[in-house]
Design a protein around this motif. Structure first.
Motif, PDB file in Angstrom:
ATOM      1  N   GLY A  10       0.838  -1.184   0.000  1.00  0.00           N
ATOM      2  CA  GLY A  10       0.000   0.000   0.000  1.00  0.00           C
ATOM      3  C   GLY A  10       0.877   1.239   0.000  1.00  0.00           C
ATOM      4  N   ILE A  11       0.292   2.386   0.319  1.00  0.00           N
ATOM      5  CA  ILE A  11       1.047   3.632   0.255  1.00  0.00           C
ATOM      6  C   ILE A  11       2.244   3.611   1.207  1.00  0.00           C
ATOM      7  CG2 ILE A  11      -0.519   4.755   1.906  1.00  0.00           C
ATOM      8  CD1 ILE A  11       1.390   6.473  -0.979  1.00  0.00           C
ATOM      9  N   ALA A  37      -1.479  -1.114  -4.012  1.00  0.00           N
ATOM     10  CA  ALA A  37      -2.527  -0.135  -3.679  1.00  0.00           C
ATOM     11  C   ALA A  37      -3.935  -0.626  -3.977  1.00  0.00           C
ATOM     12  CB  ALA A  37      -2.264   1.182  -4.414  1.00  0.00           C
ATOM     13  N   THR A  40      -6.690  -0.060   1.283  1.00  0.00           N
ATOM     14  CA  THR A  40      -6.989   1.291   1.759  1.00  0.00           C
ATOM     15  C   THR A  40      -6.431   2.356   0.827  1.00  0.00           C
ATOM     16  OG1 THR A  40      -6.781   0.342   3.972  1.00  0.00           O
ATOM     17  CG2 THR A  40      -7.006   2.709   3.847  1.00  0.00           C
ATOM     18  N   SER A  41      -5.430   2.013   0.050  1.00  0.00           N
ATOM     19  CA  SER A  41      -4.820   2.965  -0.882  1.00  0.00           C
ATOM     20  C   SER A  41      -5.518   2.973  -2.243  1.00  0.00           C
ATOM     21  CB  SER A  41      -3.336   2.630  -1.078  1.00  0.00           C
ATOM     22  OG  SER A  41      -2.651   2.649   0.143  1.00  0.00           O
ATOM     23  N   ASN A  44      -9.419   6.411  -1.455  1.00  0.00           N
ATOM     24  CA  ASN A  44      -9.693   7.216  -0.259  1.00  0.00           C
ATOM     25  C   ASN A  44     -10.141   8.621  -0.650  1.00  0.00           C
ATOM     26  OD1 ASN A  44      -7.377   8.585  -1.011  1.00  0.00           O
ATOM     27  ND2 ASN A  44      -6.384   8.417   0.979  1.00  0.00           N
ATOM     28  N   ILE A 196      -4.447   8.737  -4.687  1.00  0.00           N
ATOM     29  CA  ILE A 196      -3.497   7.888  -3.973  1.00  0.00           C
ATOM     30  C   ILE A 196      -3.182   6.621  -4.753  1.00  0.00           C
ATOM     31  CG2 ILE A 196      -5.353   6.780  -2.655  1.00  0.00           C
ATOM     32  CD1 ILE A 196      -3.435   6.518  -0.301  1.00  0.00           C
ATOM     33  N   HIS A 197      -4.172   6.078  -5.453  1.00  0.00           N
ATOM     34  CA  HIS A 197      -3.968   4.834  -6.198  1.00  0.00           C
ATOM     35  C   HIS A 197      -2.993   5.053  -7.357  1.00  0.00           C
ATOM     36  CE1 HIS A 197      -4.923   0.804  -7.557  1.00  0.00           C
ATOM     37  NE2 HIS A 197      -5.153   1.274  -8.768  1.00  0.00           N
ATOM     38  N   THR A 200       0.579   5.633  -5.905  1.00  0.00           N
ATOM     39  CA  THR A 200       1.231   4.435  -5.370  1.00  0.00           C
ATOM     40  C   THR A 200       1.637   3.484  -6.471  1.00  0.00           C
ATOM     41  OG1 THR A 200      -0.161   4.678  -3.405  1.00  0.00           O
ATOM     42  CG2 THR A 200       1.024   2.608  -3.633  1.00  0.00           C
ATOM     43  N   TRP A 388      -2.214   8.632   3.489  1.00  0.00           N
ATOM     44  CA  TRP A 388      -1.832   9.382   2.283  1.00  0.00           C
ATOM     45  C   TRP A 388      -1.077  10.647   2.674  1.00  0.00           C
ATOM     46  CZ3 TRP A 388      -0.226   9.865  -2.234  1.00  0.00           C
ATOM     47  CH2 TRP A 388      -0.721  10.685  -3.240  1.00  0.00           C
ATOM     48  N   SER A 391       2.522   9.350   4.892  1.00  0.00           N
ATOM     49  CA  SER A 391       3.374   8.221   4.512  1.00  0.00           C
ATOM     50  C   SER A 391       4.756   8.620   4.013  1.00  0.00           C
ATOM     51  CB  SER A 391       2.672   7.373   3.446  1.00  0.00           C
ATOM     52  OG  SER A 391       2.361   8.160   2.313  1.00  0.00           O
TER      53      SER A 391
END
Length: 410
Positions: A10-11, A37, A40-41, A44, A196-197, A200, A388, A391
């Motif tokens: 993930g992130i 990702a 959770t990534s 969001n 975020i996706h 990442t 996010w 990180s």
């Protein structure tokens, strides 16, 4: 250099892999999904928000939660069925209330430090992630809400955040698309938003270019440490068992971090707090013109927004304490759609993509970053609703600790 295993892509896992690769380490990442990702990534709220750094461990938040318990569409929902993990976490959460002020200030400072790390990564690697540096606007309907927010604002400013009050007229000048009546708000011009996706996934590709090895579709069965101090990871990849050895292990496993920490002799009480989002597809010109570009936070509804390029509008919110339940519930999605219709009446909500994800939250709401009990074990996990936002800084922090440890051992 000696090999380092990172658990989770993930992130936090990918930023950690990148920070370590930049320092010359040999890094391998384990991820149970086929791509980076995907939990959770994935979808969001999109905010890179130092202005949302207030921790939830306050008496006011607890009292609101108690009032909301019996309301199915409330911003915070608790499944009261007994569960030891849930109630032990809640007990630790309540014990953190005396640290509310200090933890909020520390979170603000960490969020501010993270900004430049993240922007530098994206610029260095040419990652397009729909970044919008237009600030974040918090809005309040009543004088009572605004006055309460002013007390929080004093803490945020103490942590170094530049954030000023704005009038009702100024709210509409900052974001003309926003409909409705408000008492006032606070605007943080230094905050931003992004996907975020996309970030990442782009950073994972940059890691691969720098020699980081990714094991996707891989489930870890066990982690053991032998007499020499080496860690053996037994896993299955697309159903086929294999085993590899590493000098160090970094746990960045989101809501499963508690499980892996237990294998390594640590208690890391991460609990999954579910959040929901909708991605509104802006398929026509009227919707694109009617959706906001400035990111918003409606404090009474606990809803945040982000504009992701010309044709997507992300609306997210709510917190659900209900274990590892990932179900997308219609009564939790409906308030997000209704909120969009109310405040952005020109936006067509005929095509909306719902999503639910589990935030990895520690009782203090501060992430665990640094060493574990055993030599060679490290953590970068438990970022809650600010993964996010934080990180990039926590990845640099844990990488610095690992680098210092390596130098002392050399």
């Amino acid at each position: 250099m000696s090999r380092i295993a990172i658990i989770g892509a993930g992130i936090t896992g990918v930023t950690t892999a990148y920070a370590l690769a930049q320092r010359g380490f040999n890094v391998t990442v384990f991820e149970r999904h086929r791509y980076a990702a995907m939990e959770t990534s994935f979808a969001n709220g999109g905010q890179l928000s130092a202005s949302n750094a207030e921790v939830w461990n306050s008496t006011a938040t607890v009292l609101k939660g108690l009032r909301w318990m019996l309301t199915r569409d409330a911003p915070l929902l608790l499944n009261p069925l007994p569960n030891w993990h849930k109630y032990s976490w809640m007990g630790e959460f309540l014990r953190q209330i005396p640290h509310y002020r200090a933890n909020t200030i520390e979170t603000v400072r960490l969020a501010i430090a993270a900004r430049q790390h993240l922007f530098s990564m994206a610029e260095r690697e040419g990652i397009d992630f729909d970044l919008e540096r237009r600030g974040i606007l918090h809005v309040y309907k009543t004088r009572k809400e605004f006055d309460a927010a002013a007390k929080v604002n004093a803490l945020l400013k103490e942590g170094g955040l530049e954030r000023e009050p704005v009038s009702a007229d100024e709210i509409h000048r900052i974001e003309p698309a926003l409909d409705g009546t408000f008492h006032g708000g606070f605007f943080t011009p230094s905050d931003s938003t992004g996907d975020i996706h996309k970030f990442t996934r782009g950073l994972a590709q940059a890691c691969e270019r720098q020699g980081v090895e990714f094991h996707y579709d891989t489930e870890i069965a066990s982690i053991t440490r032998d007499q020499t101090g080496a860690f053996s990871i037994a896993a299955t990849k697309t159903g086929q068992p294999f085993q590899q050895s590493f000098a160090r292990v970094v746990v960045c496993a989101g809501v499963r971090s508690r499980e892996f920490a237990s294998m390594l002799g640590d208690h890391v009480n991460v609990y999954p707090v579910k959040g929901y989002s909708i991605t509104v597809c802006l398929d026509d010109e009227a919707s694109q013109q009617g959706a906001p570009w400035v990111s918003l936070l409606d404090d009474s509804a606990k809803i945040v927004t982000s504009r992701l390029g010309a044709d997507r509008f992300r609306v997210a919110g709510t917190a659900e304490i209900n274990g590892f339940n990932r179900d997308i519930r219609a009564e939790r999605i409906a308030p997000l759609v209704d909120w969009t219709r109310r405040y952005f009446p020109q936006v067509n909500t005929s095509r909306v993509i719902p999503w639910a994800g589990l935030r990895p939250m520690l009782p203090s709401m501060l992430p665990k970053v640094g060493k574990g009990r055993l030599p060679g074990v490290f953590y970068n996990t438990g970022h809650g609703h600010l993964g996010w936002t934080l990180s990039a800084a926590t990845a640099a922090g844990v990488a610095d600790v690992i680098e210092q440890t390596s130098r002392r051992a050399a």
